[in-house]
Structures are given as C-alpha cells and as structure tokens.
Design an enzyme around this catalytic site. Structure first.
Site, PDB file in Angstrom:
ATOM      1  CG  ASP A 182      -1.859   1.138   1.272  1.00 40.17           C
ATOM      2  OD1 ASP A 182      -2.527   1.390   0.250  1.00 40.17           O
ATOM      3  OD2 ASP A 182      -1.927   1.818   2.310  1.00 40.17           O
ATOM      4  CG  ASP A 214      -2.130   7.541   0.336  1.00 36.71           C
ATOM      5  OD1 ASP A 214      -1.146   8.172  -0.051  1.00 36.71           O
ATOM      6  OD2 ASP A 214      -3.223   7.543  -0.244  1.00 36.71           O
TER       7      ASP A 214
END
Length: 367
Positions: free
Chosen positions: A26, A28
C-alpha cells in the site's frame, strides 16, 4: 509462515524479504504520508530489492494515474514504473467494463486518475447527468466538491449504477487522519438511498491483478489498514505485514476482527529486513521474546511484564505481539481492546510508547 497460520503466532525466522518473492505495498501510510516518504522506507525498499524481493504498489487512492504515482515514488527514492502500480480506479474501470461492456457511458467523480482509468478501459467518459451515464464511478479527489456530488446524485437517481473505487473513511496525513473517499461516498449513498458497489481493497481483484503482473509465488501484502490491506490479503490468500506508520494504532490492532488480524507486525517497512519472533503459549500466558502477557484479575484484563534485558533484534513490539496473541486467543471473534495492567516500569513505558492506557494495579496471581 503462511496465510493459514494463526495471526502473529508463527512469525518469520528469516527476514520477509528473503522469504517472499513479491511485496504488494500500500502507499498512503506505508511508503509515504502526504507528499513525504516515511523516514527510512526508501532505503528499506532498496535493500529489499537488493536481496531479491520484487515490489508492486497497490493503492486505494484513485486520484492519480499509475504514471503519476510511479513518478512520485521515483522522486521519493523508490524507483517505479507505471506497470508496477495498481490503483482502485483501474479496478473500478475493469469491473464497470465487465458489467456494462466497452463503450458504456460513465460519469467520473474524483481526481484525474478516475477518468484516465475509465478511458483506458474503453468506456466513454461523460461530464453531466444529462448525458445519461450507465454508471457513476466515484473515487478520491482533493477537488471534489458539492457540485460533483450533486451531479452523481442526479445520475444515480436517473438509473446509473453507483460504483466506488474504495470506502476508506479516512486518509493519513501529516496532520492526522483526514476525510477519505468513503466519507464522500457516504454522502451520495445517504442522499440516493442506494448502496454502492465497492471495487477497491479489500476486494481481492486488486491484489489478484498485481499477482498476475508479477507472477508472484509467495506474496506478502504490506499495509497500514486492517479493513482494506489486511482483510484484502486474507481474502486473496496472501500473508500480510501490518505497519504502524499509518492509520492503525495498537488499540485498533488489539480490537481487530478475526479476518483483519495480520500475520506479521512492524513499526515500518524496515520490518521486511528483520526476522519476526514467534509468539508461543506458556500455560495461560503468551510469550514473545522476553515479554509475557497473561490473564489478570477481572474480565478482559491482561497483565504485561518482561524479564531482564532484551533479545538481540527486539524491535520494541514483542510485548504488543504477546498482548495481541493473548487477547485474540480469548476472543476468537470480535472483541474490544482489553484493559492492560503494566507489571513494572518497563511494561508501563512500553504501553505509553504504544499509546495504550495502563489499568490500575492487578492483585491477581498468575494461574
């Protein structure tokens, strides 16, 4: 370690970068927060690549195109190509094209990444409800405002299918969590009375696409969110590593639902480069390194204590691993975070470091 092992118990006797062929990261809250890289992460990912791990980037943020995401990563010291990136806009566009066929009219609500993905999937991008779109695809965009939401509402009331790239209520930022796409999706759903089709994580389609592109055999999902990254890994049949640089803190982790409990835990992506200790039962207690968590006096009370010294390689999370194992063993289904008694100053300091409150003194004896 495998995706079928009990969460956190098995650990990893070798650094995950040497065990798993691909990390599905991922972005953010994992690689960067806002415009800046998480300190030490570019160097950690460089080292992971050096020892043979390949990297794929899987983001629920739909605002930017894969080319823009790859350029940003490269600027931060994490070289990437557009093909290394899977966005939730791409997943939504694929789902809509499969449902409605190429050439279907779609109204995008969100950043430029939404429109670009729809166009690349052979769909016709329109700008108004009066254009009679067959679907509205809603993704995160900093510039999304009232007029955009109103256009989506009118289109959906006229029969368009509401598709959301993700339902993340928040996004991480240097100022703390801020409203995410899910908050805006909720506005549209509340006004129309129609629940959207959500295509991003935890739906396994995004991770599955990244697995196909990388030909991964032993993937490891690395994320900061339990409800998207960790649950998504479980649904995709992949092992998972939770990092604490984003929205999940120790209290949220302790209260995690069964399908949101990670296989590995680390402060940040440097956890790819170190072995992870196992958590072992010891009577009614659970032990990790020198740390032990055992039932205390009263319901949902755990006592945390540690022996003298610290084992080589202790990353400061062994006590939290022991607490998670002890609490989850008592609550195989959902449960609130326990009350924790610190047995001694080191345990009290650890709880403070993890942001966990310490309960009052425990007068019970270990069973």
């Amino acid at each position: 370690m495998s995706a079928d092992a009990a969460p956190l118990l098995a650990g990893s006797s070798a650094p995950p970068a040497q065990v798993h062929d691909v990390a599905l990261l991922d972005l953010d809250g994992v690689v960067y927060v806002g415009p800046e890289a998480v300190p030490g992460v570019p160097e950690a990912l460089h080292e992971a690549r050096r020892v043979g791990m390949r990297l794929g980037f899987v983001t629920n943020n739909a605002a930017r195109t894969p080319e823009q995401v790859a350029a940003h990563l490269s600027e931060l010291g994490v070289p990437a190509e557009a093909d290394d990136v899977i966005t939730s806009s791409q997943a939504a566009a694929t789902v809509v094209a499969d449902l409605l066929g190429a050439g279907a009219r779609v109204l995008p609500v969100g950043g430029p990444g939404v429109s670009a993905a729809l166009d690349a999937a052979g769909l016709v991008v329109v700008g108004r409800a009066e254009d009679r779109p067959a679907a509205v695809v809603q993704g995160y965009g900093r510039e999304v405002g009232w007029a955009d939401l109103a256009e989506a509402v009118v289109a959906i009331r006229n029969g368009a299918r509401h598709v959301a790239t993700n339902a993340d209520a928040t996004i991480p930022s240097p100022r703390g969590p801020l409203p995410g796409n899910g908050a805006m999706v909720g506005v549209v759903a509340d006004v129309t009375g129609q629940a959207p089709l959500v295509t991003g994580k935890p739906d396994p389609a995004m991770h599955a696409e990244c697995l196909r592109r990388t030909d991964a055999r032993r993937p490891l999902v690395v994320g900061d969110r339990l409800d998207t990254d960790i649950e998504g890994a479980r649904r995709a049949g992949a092992a998972s590593l939770l990092v604490l640089t984003g929205v999940t803190d120790a209290a949220v982790l302790l209260a995690a639902a069964p399908d949101r409990r990670p296989d590995l835990l680390a402060e940040d992506c440097t956890g790819l480069l170190r072995a992870h200790p196992s958590v072992v039962p010891d009577g009614p207690s659970w032990r990790c390194g020198t740390w032990t968590a055992h039932p205390g006096e009263g319901e949902d009370v755990l006592v945390l204590e540690t022996g003298q010294g610290a084992p080589t390689g202790d990353d400061g999370l062994d006590g939290l691993r022991a607490l998670c194992a002890a609490h989850w063993a008592r609550h195989p289904a959902d449960a609130a975070a326990p009350r924790i008694v610190a047995a001694g100053a080191p345990a009290e300091a650890a709880l403070h470091r993890w942001g966990l409150p310490a309960a009052g003194p425990d007068r019970g004896r270990r069973a």
